[in-house]
Design an enzyme around this catalytic site. Structure first.
Site, short mmCIF file in Angstrom:
data_model
loop_
_atom_site.label_atom_id
_atom_site.label_comp_id
_atom_site.label_asym_id
_atom_site.label_seq_id
_atom_site.Cartn_x
_atom_site.Cartn_y
_atom_site.Cartn_z
N THR A 68 -0.11 12.26 11.36
CA THR A 68 0.31 11.46 10.49
C THR A 68 -0.35 10.21 10.85
O THR A 68 -1.00 9.99 11.84
CB THR A 68 2.00 11.19 10.37
OG1 THR A 68 2.15 10.56 11.64
CG2 THR A 68 2.45 12.24 10.08
N ILE A 107 2.82 15.78 15.12
CA ILE A 107 2.31 16.26 13.63
C ILE A 107 1.46 14.97 13.29
O ILE A 107 1.73 13.67 13.66
CB ILE A 107 3.55 16.05 12.76
CG1 ILE A 107 4.70 17.07 13.03
CG2 ILE A 107 3.23 16.20 11.43
CD1 ILE A 107 5.67 17.15 12.39
N ARG A 133 0.78 -1.10 -0.04
CA ARG A 133 -0.04 0.07 -0.02
C ARG A 133 0.86 1.37 0.06
O ARG A 133 0.46 2.21 -0.83
CB ARG A 133 -0.93 -0.13 1.24
CG ARG A 133 -1.98 1.00 1.25
CD ARG A 133 -2.63 1.18 2.51
NE ARG A 133 -1.69 1.50 3.73
CZ ARG A 133 -1.90 1.44 5.06
NH1 ARG A 133 -3.03 1.08 5.27
NH2 ARG A 133 -1.08 1.74 5.78
N SER A 134 2.03 1.32 0.61
CA SER A 134 2.91 2.25 0.97
C SER A 134 3.45 2.50 -0.35
O SER A 134 3.62 3.74 -0.89
CB SER A 134 3.85 2.32 1.93
OG SER A 134 3.23 1.83 3.36
N LYS A 146 11.72 4.84 21.97
CA LYS A 146 12.67 5.68 21.27
C LYS A 146 13.72 6.20 22.23
O LYS A 146 14.73 6.60 21.83
CB LYS A 146 11.60 6.99 21.56
CG LYS A 146 10.39 7.09 20.30
CD LYS A 146 11.10 6.97 18.96
CE LYS A 146 9.80 7.18 17.91
NZ LYS A 146 10.63 6.92 16.49
N TYR A 151 1.96 6.82 25.25
CA TYR A 151 3.03 6.72 24.43
C TYR A 151 3.60 5.39 24.69
O TYR A 151 4.53 4.64 23.82
CB TYR A 151 3.90 7.80 24.32
CG TYR A 151 4.79 8.16 23.05
CD1 TYR A 151 4.15 7.84 21.99
CD2 TYR A 151 6.02 7.74 23.32
CE1 TYR A 151 4.93 8.17 20.80
CE2 TYR A 151 6.81 8.06 22.01
CZ TYR A 151 6.38 8.04 20.78
OH TYR A 151 6.95 8.28 19.92
P1 NAP Z 1 4.11 7.31 9.29
O1 NAP Z 1 3.56 8.14 7.93
O2 NAP Z 1 2.96 6.27 9.64
O3 NAP Z 1 5.47 6.60 8.78
C1 NAP Z 1 5.79 5.61 9.59
C2 NAP Z 1 6.52 4.68 8.65
O4 NAP Z 1 6.98 3.49 9.43
C3 NAP Z 1 5.79 3.99 7.51
O5 NAP Z 1 6.08 4.35 6.37
C4 NAP Z 1 5.81 2.58 7.79
O6 NAP Z 1 5.78 1.82 6.45
C5 NAP Z 1 7.19 2.51 8.36
N1 NAP Z 1 7.24 1.14 9.14
C6 NAP Z 1 6.77 0.52 10.21
N2 NAP Z 1 7.09 -0.70 10.28
C7 NAP Z 1 8.13 -0.84 9.33
C8 NAP Z 1 8.71 -1.98 9.02
N3 NAP Z 1 8.63 -3.09 9.78
N4 NAP Z 1 9.60 -1.98 8.12
C9 NAP Z 1 9.75 -0.54 7.17
N5 NAP Z 1 8.98 0.13 7.52
C10 NAP Z 1 7.99 0.26 8.56
O7 NAP Z 1 4.32 8.25 10.52
P2 NAP Z 1 5.35 9.44 10.80
O8 NAP Z 1 4.65 10.21 11.86
O9 NAP Z 1 5.65 10.07 9.45
O10 NAP Z 1 6.40 8.53 11.33
C11 NAP Z 1 7.73 8.62 10.78
C12 NAP Z 1 8.74 8.84 12.22
O11 NAP Z 1 8.54 9.88 12.93
C13 NAP Z 1 8.45 7.59 13.20
O12 NAP Z 1 9.81 7.10 13.80
C14 NAP Z 1 7.82 8.49 14.41
O13 NAP Z 1 7.80 7.83 15.60
C15 NAP Z 1 8.49 9.61 14.15
N6 NAP Z 1 7.93 10.76 15.03
C16 NAP Z 1 6.72 11.11 14.57
C17 NAP Z 1 6.05 12.15 15.27
C18 NAP Z 1 4.58 12.69 14.85
O14 NAP Z 1 4.03 13.31 15.66
N7 NAP Z 1 3.82 11.99 13.72
C19 NAP Z 1 6.72 12.83 16.26
C20 NAP Z 1 8.09 12.68 16.75
C21 NAP Z 1 8.50 11.38 15.62
P3 NAP Z 1 4.50 1.11 6.09
O15 NAP Z 1 3.25 1.98 6.13
O16 NAP Z 1 4.81 0.73 4.46
O17 NAP Z 1 4.46 -0.17 7.16
#
Ligand code: NAP
Length: 258
Positions: free
Chosen positions: A197, A195, A45-46, A166, A159
């Site tokens: 997402t 953010i 899907r991604s 983390k 969390y």
């Molecule tokens: P997101 O768009 O849902 O991205 C998360 C990504 O992780 C998805 O592309 C997902 O891919 C991938 N993923 C999960 N399991 C995986 C695996 N086994 N192998 C490869 N890829 C995998 O959410 P996001 O918020 O942008 O998150 C990105 C990062 O930022 C994360 O580390 C998150 O903790 C961090 N972060 C987010 C926030 C926030 O508020 N959004 C704040 C601070 C830090 P698939 O969908 O293909 O599984």
């Protein structure tokens, strides 16, 4: 003057699930400055979403490669394919995390052994695993950037197991920075503010967190993925050549408040 000097650099971007992903914000900027962007995805899907957003970028240099960070074989295949095709990897954005929904919804004390290990494996060990796989292709001056969150160091309701993952991710950032520093490879983490997402949807208290940041942070607002992407660009570029092993906050200053 091109301060970033990322044009024609080969940058691997892991973690684009859709156009709201933090990693997509970074990738867009990398494409705008002329970098070659190699996307990795887990779910089909991604891949579909990445190909859809790239329809507007047909004249740019992009690639899309599968990489499931829970599998050593998948990581090896992905980085061998990237390494053989590009020769050198100048930068890597690790923007990947996952935990079982029940481990975010239940009380922390209820976390299962499997759920704990799974969150650590996907969200923290994955940084070590991909650094190991990318390293043979990384040149002096290469930069690895991962995404972390304040829940690593403070208790944020809901969390839970991800906060512990983390914390391990941040410690891994420092140990990798020390280990790879001798080869001229830098490793840093960006502690992003909240953010909206796909991943954020899994955090039960997310809306409350957004309100708290608006109320209490010095800037009195939430950050945008654009702001996180800007700092990531700096951390990937030579502008940050003297910085490694750091946690850089892009969170409207929320982390400094008592
Ligand atoms: P997101 O768009 O849902 O991205 C998360 C990504 O992780 C998805 O592309 C997902 O891919 C991938 N993923 C999960 N399991 C995986 C695996 N086994 N192998 C490869 N890829 C995998 O959410 P996001 O918020 O942008 O998150 C990105 C990062 O930022 C994360 O580390 C998150 O903790 C961090 N972060 C987010 C926030 C926030 O508020 N959004 C704040 C601070 C830090 P698939 O969908 O293909 O599984």
């Amino acid at each position: 003057m091109d301060l970033l000097q990322l044009k024609d650099k080969n940058i691997v971007v892991m973690g684009v699930a859709n156009e709201r992903s933090i990693a997509w914000g970074v990738a867009k900027k990398l494409l705008e400055v002329g970098a070659n962007v190699i996307f990795t995805y887990r779910k089909e899907r991604s891949k579909g979403k990445i190909e859809k957003v790239l329809a507007d970028y047909t004249e740019y240099n992009t690639d899309v490669v599968q990489c499931d960070v829970n599998s050593d074989e998948s990581i090896a295949n992905a980085f061998n394919e990237i390494g053989e095709k590009y020769g050198v990897i100048h930068g890597l954005v690790h923007s990947v995390a996952f935990a079982n929904a029940e481990d975010l919804h239940n009380r922390f004390v209820e976390t299962t052994r499997d759920g704990y290990a799974f969150a650590q494996d996907t969200s923290a060990y994955s940084l070590v695993a991909v650094a190991k796989a990318a390293r043979p292709y990384m040149s002096e001056g290469a930069s690895i950037v991962t995404m972390t969150y304040l829940g690593a160091e403070r208790v944020l309701d809901g969390y839970n197991v991800m906060g512990v993952a983390k914390a391990a991710l941040e410690a891994s950032t420092r140990y990798l920075a020390y280990d790879l520093g001798a080869e001229g490879i830098r490793v840093n983490a960006i502690s992003a503010g909240a953010i909206r997402t796909l991943a954020a949807k899994g955090v039960p208290s997310f809306n409350t967190i957004l309100h708290q940041i608006e109320e209490k942070s010095p800037l009195k607002r939430n950050v945008t993925s654009d702001e996180v992407a800007n700092m990531t660009m700096v951390m990937l570029s030579n502008l940050s050549s003297g910085v490694t092993g750091e946690i850089i906050y892009v969170d409207s200053g929320y982390n400094i408040m008592g």
